[in-house]
Design an enzyme around this catalytic site. Structure first.
Site, short mmCIF file in Angstrom:
data_model
loop_
_atom_site.label_atom_id
_atom_site.label_comp_id
_atom_site.label_asym_id
_atom_site.label_seq_id
_atom_site.Cartn_x
_atom_site.Cartn_y
_atom_site.Cartn_z
N TYR A 41 30.38 80.95 30.29
CA TYR A 41 31.95 80.85 30.08
C TYR A 41 32.50 81.92 28.97
CZ TYR A 41 31.24 76.31 32.39
OH TYR A 41 30.93 75.18 33.38
N HIS A 99 21.82 75.98 34.31
CA HIS A 99 23.05 76.03 34.78
C HIS A 99 23.01 76.05 36.57
CE1 HIS A 99 27.48 77.50 33.86
NE2 HIS A 99 27.54 76.70 34.84
#
Length: 268
Positions: A41, A99
């Site tokens: 992110y 992830h």
């Protein structure tokens, strides 16, 4: 002290710079104590600064981050976690997730899950888990780590994508389901059934969706940059749906998947 993961968290996906800092600050001020971020992110520094500036004791906040696929190799895994800790201004992560599973198995799952377990053994993560794993991949992960080690599988879950096979597997193995994108980028907030139920409860469509998530025992992590929405989401705890309303929302499932990058696995 290790705190249980609150069912409602503040997500930071797609939030950059000042937006990420302000969103986490508003969430903490509104009473959120669960913050979710990820290496990819690009906002761990802002998230860490917002937490530090809040003055809230670190052990009152449940902090999740996720390791990105290019860091799965043995040489990169631990250094990347140490960098995340530095950026987040903390000595430990409450929950560290893989992830995405690797589609090409460039690094074997056995190897990157062993690295994940090592991070926990070093005390750098209180809990470890996975994200975007299919049933087959979860079965493989369970065979490698044991179900007890896998705290959660974070997957897309909302009324339009109820992901039942994955949810059933998680429940059979005592793995918490964390549902991201609970509003499907706003698609479910326009649904007539959701709006009708919201009107009946004098609530917002978002509060109805969050109540549905909560009553299904899904953890969820909506993100917002608007203070009114952040505060309104927090008040969804006051909404209680009856069994008929829960059943109506269950019927909205339509395999409406929003997160489907080219590196995604073959979904169930």
């Amino acid at each position: 002290m290790t705190i249980a993961m609150p069912l409602l968290g503040a997500g930071t996906f797609r939030l950059k710079g000042e937006d990420a800092y302000n969103s986490v600050t508003m969430a903490l001020n509104a009473g959120y104590r669960h913050i979710d971020t990820a290496q990819v992110y690009g906002n761990e520094q802002e998230v860490g600064t917002a937490i530090a500036d809040s003055g809230i004791a670190r052990d009152e906040i449940f902090l999740t981050t996720k390791i990105w696929m290019d860091k799965f190799g043995k040489d990169a895994f631990l250094p990347s976690i140490r960098q995340s800790l530095q950026d987040l201004q903390t000595d430990y992560i409450d929950l560290l997730l893989i992830h995405w599973p690797l589609k090409n198995e460039e690094v074997a799952m056995e190897d990157y899950l062993a690295s994940l377990k090592e991070v926990k053994a070093l005390g750098l993560a209180k809990h470890i888990g996975i994200s975007n794993f299919t049933v087959a991949q979860m079965a493989q992960a369970v065979s490698i780590l044991g179900a007890d080690e896998i705290y959660t599988n974070q997957v897309e879950v909302h009324p339009y994508l109820q992901n039942r096979k994955v949810v059933d597997f998680c429940r059979q193995h005592g793995i918490i389901v964390t549902g991201y994108m609970p509003f499907a980028y706003g698609d479910v907030l326009k649904d007539e059934t959701i709006i009708k139920i919201a009107d009946k409860h004098d609530a917002s469509p978002a509060q109805i969706v969050l109540a549905w998530m909560r009553q299904n025992e899904f953890v969820t992590i909506p993100s917002s940059t608007k203070q009114a929405n952040i505060e309104s989401n927090m008040k969804s705890d006051a909404v209680a749906l009856n069994s008929d309303e829960m059943a109506l929302i269950a019927e909205l499932d339509r395999n409406h998947r929003k997160a489907n990058p080219d590196f995604a696995p073959e979904w169930d």
